[in-house]
Design a protein around this motif. Structure first.
Motif, PDB file in Angstrom:
ATOM      1  N   GLY A  22      39.770 152.463  39.804  1.00  0.00           N
ATOM      2  CA  GLY A  22      41.086 151.852  39.830  1.00  0.00           C
ATOM      3  C   GLY A  22      41.070 150.434  39.293  1.00  0.00           C
ATOM      4  O   GLY A  22      40.148 149.657  39.575  1.00  0.00           O
ATOM      5  N   VAL A  23      42.098 150.092  38.521  1.00  0.00           N
ATOM      6  CA  VAL A  23      42.252 148.743  37.963  1.00  0.00           C
ATOM      7  C   VAL A  23      43.671 148.263  38.250  1.00  0.00           C
ATOM      8  O   VAL A  23      44.637 148.992  38.029  1.00  0.00           O
ATOM      9  CB  VAL A  23      41.998 148.731  36.438  1.00  0.00           C
ATOM     10  CG1 VAL A  23      42.325 147.362  35.838  1.00  0.00           C
ATOM     11  CG2 VAL A  23      40.554 149.106  36.126  1.00  0.00           C
ATOM     12  N   LEU A  24      43.796 147.035  38.743  1.00  0.00           N
ATOM     13  CA  LEU A  24      45.094 146.389  38.937  1.00  0.00           C
ATOM     14  C   LEU A  24      45.180 145.194  38.007  1.00  0.00           C
ATOM     15  O   LEU A  24      44.285 144.339  38.010  1.00  0.00           O
ATOM     16  CB  LEU A  24      45.251 145.915  40.385  1.00  0.00           C
ATOM     17  CG  LEU A  24      45.267 147.003  41.465  1.00  0.00           C
ATOM     18  CD1 LEU A  24      45.155 146.358  42.844  1.00  0.00           C
ATOM     19  CD2 LEU A  24      46.537 147.835  41.381  1.00  0.00           C
ATOM     20  N   VAL A  25      46.236 145.129  37.203  1.00  0.00           N
ATOM     21  CA  VAL A  25      46.460 143.980  36.320  1.00  0.00           C
ATOM     22  C   VAL A  25      47.681 143.231  36.847  1.00  0.00           C
ATOM     23  O   VAL A  25      48.795 143.757  36.823  1.00  0.00           O
ATOM     24  CB  VAL A  25      46.692 144.418  34.857  1.00  0.00           C
ATOM     25  CG1 VAL A  25      46.920 143.186  33.973  1.00  0.00           C
ATOM     26  CG2 VAL A  25      45.511 145.224  34.339  1.00  0.00           C
ATOM     27  N   ARG A  26      47.460 142.011  37.350  1.00  0.00           N
ATOM     28  CA  ARG A  26      48.573 141.189  37.847  1.00  0.00           C
ATOM     29  C   ARG A  26      49.108 140.360  36.686  1.00  0.00           C
ATOM     30  O   ARG A  26      48.496 139.386  36.264  1.00  0.00           O
ATOM     31  CB  ARG A  26      48.102 140.294  38.993  1.00  0.00           C
ATOM     32  CG  ARG A  26      47.778 141.071  40.256  1.00  0.00           C
ATOM     33  CD  ARG A  26      47.347 140.182  41.399  1.00  0.00           C
ATOM     34  NE  ARG A  26      46.968 140.993  42.550  1.00  0.00           N
ATOM     35  CZ  ARG A  26      45.993 140.672  43.403  1.00  0.00           C
ATOM     36  NH1 ARG A  26      45.312 139.540  43.241  1.00  0.00           N
ATOM     37  NH2 ARG A  26      45.710 141.460  44.418  1.00  0.00           N
TER      38      ARG A  26
ATOM     39  N   ALA B   3      40.534 147.694  29.711  1.00  0.00           N
ATOM     40  CA  ALA B   3      40.160 148.266  31.004  1.00  0.00           C
ATOM     41  C   ALA B   3      39.934 149.772  30.908  1.00  0.00           C
ATOM     42  O   ALA B   3      39.036 150.325  31.553  1.00  0.00           O
ATOM     43  CB  ALA B   3      41.241 147.962  32.041  1.00  0.00           C
ATOM     44  N   LEU B   4      40.746 150.449  30.094  1.00  0.00           N
ATOM     45  CA  LEU B   4      40.593 151.900  29.932  1.00  0.00           C
ATOM     46  C   LEU B   4      39.302 152.249  29.192  1.00  0.00           C
ATOM     47  O   LEU B   4      38.635 153.234  29.523  1.00  0.00           O
ATOM     48  CB  LEU B   4      41.788 152.468  29.160  1.00  0.00           C
ATOM     49  CG  LEU B   4      43.144 152.439  29.850  1.00  0.00           C
ATOM     50  CD1 LEU B   4      44.240 152.917  28.904  1.00  0.00           C
ATOM     51  CD2 LEU B   4      43.136 153.282  31.121  1.00  0.00           C
TER      52      LEU B   4
ATOM     53  N   ASN C 292      39.375 159.644  34.629  1.00  0.00           N
ATOM     54  CA  ASN C 292      38.308 158.663  34.840  1.00  0.00           C
ATOM     55  C   ASN C 292      38.859 157.304  35.263  1.00  0.00           C
ATOM     56  O   ASN C 292      38.185 156.570  35.985  1.00  0.00           O
ATOM     57  CB  ASN C 292      37.502 158.480  33.545  1.00  0.00           C
ATOM     58  CG  ASN C 292      36.836 159.758  33.091  1.00  0.00           C
ATOM     59  OD1 ASN C 292      36.331 160.515  33.911  1.00  0.00           O
ATOM     60  ND2 ASN C 292      36.843 160.021  31.796  1.00  0.00           N
ATOM     61  N   ALA C 293      40.059 156.964  34.778  1.00  0.00           N
ATOM     62  CA  ALA C 293      40.597 155.622  35.013  1.00  0.00           C
ATOM     63  C   ALA C 293      42.067 155.671  35.430  1.00  0.00           C
ATOM     64  O   ALA C 293      42.825 156.530  34.983  1.00  0.00           O
ATOM     65  CB  ALA C 293      40.443 154.772  33.764  1.00  0.00           C
TER      66      ALA C 293
END
Length: 295
Positions: free
Chosen positions: A152-156, A205-206, A101-102
């Protein structure tokens, strides 16, 4: 939730694993060697994605390893450890019969152009002005999965502060011996985050299915923090003086001109979307974060 974590045995990976397990999630690591609750990168490429509900990639060679000379070979390792591992996981997700899912990838604030004044949110442009910005662009491009149900998740992430690894482990003894001090002018911004908050943002986020896109992994007080401020606060937390600045020429001599930019310059990064998502920082304040780390 069953979570597969690339780079799960590293500094951030250990903190994330502990947090996920405390929330009742099952964690499997992807690492060089297989074993209990682990699969190897070779097994992942050969056998495909094991059944899981989410995938996280934290893999990446330490760019600021002072024992590695900055040259073509090390540059290739830095790129491969980030871009190729992300490509491998993204392909496994895209090819899976039951995709997760993530999909969360932790990259860096090096995406944004260093500036003593500009403030950057997740919507700010960047990504194409030096080696590190182009690295982050390639890294994030590798994470893209064009079609399918996986969000999709991007963590900078900024500089990760915590016990037992990261920046603090390299600075602790010099500061403890009274040999610490600002780097270069000390005026450069110092984008930072406590390791518990970086793990917390990933977990947030998850667990929240509405979240996708880019989130800045920096403390809310990060835009007001300079290298000099960090130096003073770290020395105060240790009860030590911080009187010996490290001149810019020494930094360039040790790390190489290209890599020295990461220490001599910085970005004011704002976690706008992170705060809007409802994430509550455990350590928004630098002084409290450092006291927790050195306690």
């Amino acid at each position: 939730m069953r979570v597969l974590v690339g780079g799960g045995t590293g500094f951030v990976g250990r903190a994330l694993t502990h947090l996920l397990q405390s929330h009742g999630h099952e964690v499997t690591h992807v690492s060089r060697q297989g074993g209990k609750n682990r699969i190897s990168w070779e097994e992942l490429s050969r056998l495909g994605l094991p059944q899981c509900d989410a995938v996280v990639n934290l893999a990446g060679e330490n760019v600021l390893n002072p024992f590695r000379r900055w040259g073509d070979a090390f540059c290739k390792e830095v790129i491969s450890s980030r871009v190729e591992t992300t490509k491998t996981l993204a392909k496994a997700i895209a090819d899976a019969d039951q995709p997760p899912n993530a999909w969360v990838v932790v990259t860096g604030v090096g995406y944004y152009r260093p500036s003593p004044t500009a403030e950057y949110t997740e919507d700010s442009p960047g990504g194409n002005f030096d080696f590190f910005s182009r690295l982050v662009s390639s890294w994030e491009a590798a994470a893209l999965i064009p079609d399918g149900p996986t969000r999709g998740v991007l963590v900078r992430s900024g500089v990760v502060l915590g016990r037992g690894g990261g920046a603090i482990s390299q600075m602790l003894w010099p500061f403890w011996l009274g040999l610490g001090g600002p780097i270069g002018s000390g005026h450069q911004p110092f984008p930072w985050i406590h390791i518990q908050d970086l793990a917390g943002i990933i977990c947030h986020a998850l667990e929240n299915e509405c979240l996708q896109g880019v989130f800045n992994g920096v403390s809310p007080s990060s835009p007001e923090t300079s290298n000099s401020t960090f130096t003073q606060e770290f020395a105060a937390a240790l009860g030590r003086p911080a009187l010996l600045p490290m001149p810019a020429w020494v930094v360039r001599a040790v790390f190489g001109v290209e890599r020295a930019v990461m220490l001599l310059e910085g970005q004011k990064v704002v976690p706008k979307r992170t705060l809007e998502s409802g994430y509550r920082f455990i350590f928004p304040d630098l002084s409290a974060a450092l006291k927790d780390i050195v306690a």
